[in-house]
Design an enzyme around this catalytic site. Structure first.
Site, PDB file in Angstrom:
ATOM      1  N   LYS A  13       7.299  -5.365   1.685  1.00 16.45           N
ATOM      2  CA  LYS A  13       8.504  -5.826   0.484  1.00 16.45           C
ATOM      3  C   LYS A  13       9.385  -5.432   0.757  1.00 16.45           C
ATOM      4  O   LYS A  13      10.350  -5.984   1.174  1.00 16.45           O
ATOM      5  CB  LYS A  13       7.866  -6.411  -0.422  1.00 16.45           C
ATOM      6  N   ARG A  91       6.668 -10.471 -11.508  1.00 11.62           N
ATOM      7  CA  ARG A  91       5.842  -9.824 -11.658  1.00 11.62           C
ATOM      8  C   ARG A  91       4.660 -10.215 -12.255  1.00 11.62           C
ATOM      9  O   ARG A  91       3.993  -9.887 -11.883  1.00 11.62           O
ATOM     10  CB  ARG A  91       6.568  -8.106 -12.085  1.00 11.62           C
ATOM     11  N   ARG A 130       3.388   6.735   2.723  1.00 10.14           N
ATOM     12  CA  ARG A 130       5.290   6.694   2.880  1.00 10.14           C
ATOM     13  C   ARG A 130       5.386   7.439   1.891  1.00 10.14           C
ATOM     14  O   ARG A 130       5.359   8.495   1.481  1.00 10.14           O
ATOM     15  CB  ARG A 130       5.069   5.628   1.604  1.00 10.14           C
ATOM     16  N   ARG A 163       6.695   9.154  -3.527  1.00 12.90           N
ATOM     17  CA  ARG A 163       6.907   8.564  -4.641  1.00 12.90           C
ATOM     18  C   ARG A 163       5.963   8.897  -6.275  1.00 12.90           C
ATOM     19  O   ARG A 163       4.363   9.023  -5.393  1.00 12.90           O
ATOM     20  CB  ARG A 163       6.336   6.997  -4.764  1.00 12.90           C
ATOM     21  N   ARG A 174      -2.120   0.306  -9.521  1.00 12.01           N
ATOM     22  CA  ARG A 174      -1.467  -0.492  -9.178  1.00 12.01           C
ATOM     23  C   ARG A 174      -1.988  -1.398  -8.183  1.00 12.01           C
ATOM     24  O   ARG A 174      -1.451  -3.754  -8.942  1.00 12.01           O
ATOM     25  CB  ARG A 174       0.069  -0.369  -8.534  1.00 12.01           C
TER      26      ARG A 174
HETATM   27  P1  AP5 Z   1       7.099  -0.674   1.679  1.00 14.09           P
HETATM   28  O1  AP5 Z   1       8.014  -1.635   2.610  1.00 14.09           O
HETATM   29  O2  AP5 Z   1       7.605   0.204   1.017  1.00 14.09           O
HETATM   30  O3  AP5 Z   1       6.175  -1.505   0.797  1.00 14.09           O
HETATM   31  P2  AP5 Z   1       6.604  -2.267  -0.525  1.00 14.09           P
HETATM   32  O4  AP5 Z   1       5.185  -3.376  -0.852  1.00 14.09           O
HETATM   33  O5  AP5 Z   1       7.637  -2.518  -0.960  1.00 14.09           O
HETATM   34  O6  AP5 Z   1       5.651  -1.493  -1.477  1.00 14.09           O
HETATM   35  P3  AP5 Z   1       5.952  -1.037  -3.034  1.00 14.09           P
HETATM   36  O7  AP5 Z   1       5.220   0.244  -2.855  1.00 14.09           O
HETATM   37  O8  AP5 Z   1       7.511   0.278  -2.941  1.00 14.09           O
HETATM   38  O9  AP5 Z   1       5.678  -2.190  -4.207  1.00 14.09           O
HETATM   39  P4  AP5 Z   1       5.566  -1.963  -5.284  1.00 14.09           P
HETATM   40  O10 AP5 Z   1       5.426  -3.641  -5.949  1.00 14.09           O
HETATM   41  O11 AP5 Z   1       4.147  -1.287  -6.196  1.00 14.09           O
HETATM   42  O12 AP5 Z   1       7.114  -1.415  -5.950  1.00 14.09           O
HETATM   43  P5  AP5 Z   1       7.765  -1.470  -6.889  1.00 14.09           P
HETATM   44  O13 AP5 Z   1       9.432  -0.085  -6.185  1.00 14.09           O
HETATM   45  O14 AP5 Z   1       8.700  -3.131  -6.441  1.00 14.09           O
HETATM   46  O15 AP5 Z   1       6.033   0.059   2.876  1.00 14.09           O
HETATM   47  C1  AP5 Z   1       5.319   1.131   2.157  1.00 14.09           C
HETATM   48  C2  AP5 Z   1       5.327   2.132   3.555  1.00 14.09           C
HETATM   49  O16 AP5 Z   1       3.901   0.570   4.867  1.00 14.09           O
HETATM   50  C3  AP5 Z   1       6.386   2.981   3.807  1.00 14.09           C
HETATM   51  O17 AP5 Z   1       5.501   3.925   4.356  1.00 14.09           O
HETATM   52  C4  AP5 Z   1       6.514   1.360   5.128  1.00 14.09           C
HETATM   53  O18 AP5 Z   1       7.054   2.111   6.408  1.00 14.09           O
HETATM   54  C5  AP5 Z   1       5.070   1.559   5.817  1.00 14.09           C
HETATM   55  N1  AP5 Z   1       4.584  -0.250   6.378  1.00 14.09           N
HETATM   56  C6  AP5 Z   1       5.732  -0.738   6.180  1.00 14.09           C
HETATM   57  N2  AP5 Z   1       5.497  -2.258   7.403  1.00 14.09           N
HETATM   58  C7  AP5 Z   1       4.768  -1.721   7.595  1.00 14.09           C
HETATM   59  C8  AP5 Z   1       4.146  -2.127   9.266  1.00 14.09           C
HETATM   60  N3  AP5 Z   1       4.469  -3.825   9.362  1.00 14.09           N
HETATM   61  N4  AP5 Z   1       3.308  -1.564  10.127  1.00 14.09           N
HETATM   62  C9  AP5 Z   1       3.395  -0.543   9.602  1.00 14.09           C
HETATM   63  N5  AP5 Z   1       3.858   0.851   8.405  1.00 14.09           N
HETATM   64  C10 AP5 Z   1       4.534  -0.539   7.130  1.00 14.09           C
HETATM   65  O19 AP5 Z   1       7.589  -1.175  -8.620  1.00 14.09           O
HETATM   66  C11 AP5 Z   1       7.303   0.167  -8.112  1.00 14.09           C
HETATM   67  C12 AP5 Z   1       6.981   0.121 -10.201  1.00 14.09           C
HETATM   68  O20 AP5 Z   1       8.050   0.130 -11.171  1.00 14.09           O
HETATM   69  C13 AP5 Z   1       5.855  -0.854 -10.683  1.00 14.09           C
HETATM   70  O21 AP5 Z   1       4.340  -0.315 -10.384  1.00 14.09           O
HETATM   71  C14 AP5 Z   1       6.448  -0.543 -11.723  1.00 14.09           C
HETATM   72  O22 AP5 Z   1       5.532   0.243 -12.895  1.00 14.09           O
HETATM   73  C15 AP5 Z   1       7.437  -1.189 -11.739  1.00 14.09           C
HETATM   74  N6  AP5 Z   1       8.006  -2.239 -11.672  1.00 14.09           N
HETATM   75  C16 AP5 Z   1       9.030  -2.860 -10.925  1.00 14.09           C
HETATM   76  N7  AP5 Z   1       9.082  -4.238 -10.893  1.00 14.09           N
HETATM   77  C17 AP5 Z   1       8.418  -4.886 -12.342  1.00 14.09           C
HETATM   78  C18 AP5 Z   1       8.757  -6.030 -12.656  1.00 14.09           C
HETATM   79  N8  AP5 Z   1       9.077  -6.562 -12.340  1.00 14.09           N
HETATM   80  N9  AP5 Z   1       7.688  -5.886 -13.996  1.00 14.09           N
HETATM   81  C19 AP5 Z   1       7.471  -4.965 -14.343  1.00 14.09           C
HETATM   82  N10 AP5 Z   1       7.804  -3.248 -14.281  1.00 14.09           N
HETATM   83  C20 AP5 Z   1       7.669  -3.502 -12.761  1.00 14.09           C
END
Ligand code: AP5
Length: 217
Positions: A13, A91, A130, A163, A174
């Site tokens: 994402k 979420r 990552r 991270r 997660r």
């Molecule tokens: P990446 O693009 O980083 O993936 P992502 O889907 O963004 O993953 P996240 O872990 O950031 O999502 P998340 O939803 O768990 O975390 P968030 O920060 O929102 O890609 C991942 C890896 O794959 C990278 O190394 C990339 O280079 C590689 N890659 C990507 N595409 C590829 C491809 N096509 N081929 C090969 N490699 C590829 O949330 C973190 C925490 O914050 C949550 O757990 C929670 O505690 C809190 N939080 C955030 N938002 C909320 C909310 N709305 N409500 C409550 N808590 C929240």
């Protein structure tokens, strides 16, 4: 264009939202980045959410809604962009309803939803490899998108780090939270909006091409 990007942790994402945002001059709004910033600054919100995030659990709806409301109602910021892409929000179902309230207040709506599909086994591999820039937040992958110099960001030279929530036991938590809390939004959005499904297992450039074609960017 106002978009929501949905998908499991590690589905890509953030990577895709950053690219779509750049191409369309759209504001990339990542609640994960906003919360990690608060933790890095050790602001009152940051201190409150640090251990929750490290455990892979969801931060309270109220805190995240405050961040989303501040961002989407900031008229100076809104004037700079051709819309927004929400990454990491909503979420759960109650956040989805809260978002409708904020959008009603600013007279906007969700105009498209992108859902990235990816097998859970691939997700674990992606998150363990990552690395994120501590300074500009650029995202790398040790195999599919390695930095030119080990441990250093290509864009700004910042330090790359793993991270806290990308450790194997937290990744499992997660994914469980995602299945139970976030996935039901998909059913709701399929009734309410146009949902574009994309195959997240393709190479990064191909996924971007698929998304831009589907949303006609
Ligand atoms: P990446 O693009 O980083 O993936 P992502 O889907 O963004 O993953 P996240 O872990 O950031 O999502 P998340 O939803 O768990 O975390 P968030 O920060 O929102 O890609 C991942 C890896 O794959 C990278 O190394 C990339 O280079 C590689 N890659 C990507 N595409 C590829 C491809 N096509 N081929 C090969 N490699 C590829 O949330 C973190 C925490 O914050 C949550 O757990 C929670 O505690 C809190 N939080 C955030 N938002 C909320 C909310 N709305 N409500 C409550 N808590 C929240």
């Amino acid at each position: 264009m106002n978009l929501v990007i949905l998908g499991a942790p590690g589905s890509g994402k953030g990577t895709q939202a950053a690219r779509i945002a750049e191409q369309g001059k759209i504001q990339h709004v990542s609640t994960g980045d906003l919360l990690r910033d608060a933790v890095a600054k050790q602001s009152p919100i940051g201190k409150q959410v640090e251990s929750i995030m490290a455990a892979g659990k969801l931060v309270s709806d109220g805190i995240v809604l405050q961040l989303i409301r501040e961002t989407l109602t900031d008229s100076d910021e809104r004037g700079k962009w051709n819309g927004w892409i929400l990454d990491g929000y909503p979420r759960n179902l109650s956040q989805a309803e809260a978002l409708e309230g904020v959008l009603k207040d600013v007279g906007e709506t969700v105009e498209g939803v992108v859902y990235i599909e990816l097998d859970p086994d691939v997700i674990v591999e992606r998150l363990s490899n990552r690395r994120t820039c501590a300074s500009c937040k650029a995202v790398y992958h040790l195999v599919s998108k390695p930095p030119a110099v080990e441990g250093k960001c290509d864009s700004c030279g910042g330090e790359l780090y793993l991270r806290d929530d990308d450790k194997p036991e937290t990744i499992r938590k997660r994914l469980e939270v995602y299945d139970n809390e976030t996935l039901p939004i998909l059913g709701l959005y399929e009734k309410r909006y146009r949902v574009h499904r994309v195959d997240g297992s393709k190479p990064i450039d191909d996924v971007t091409t698929d998304i831009t074609r589907l949303i006609s960017l």
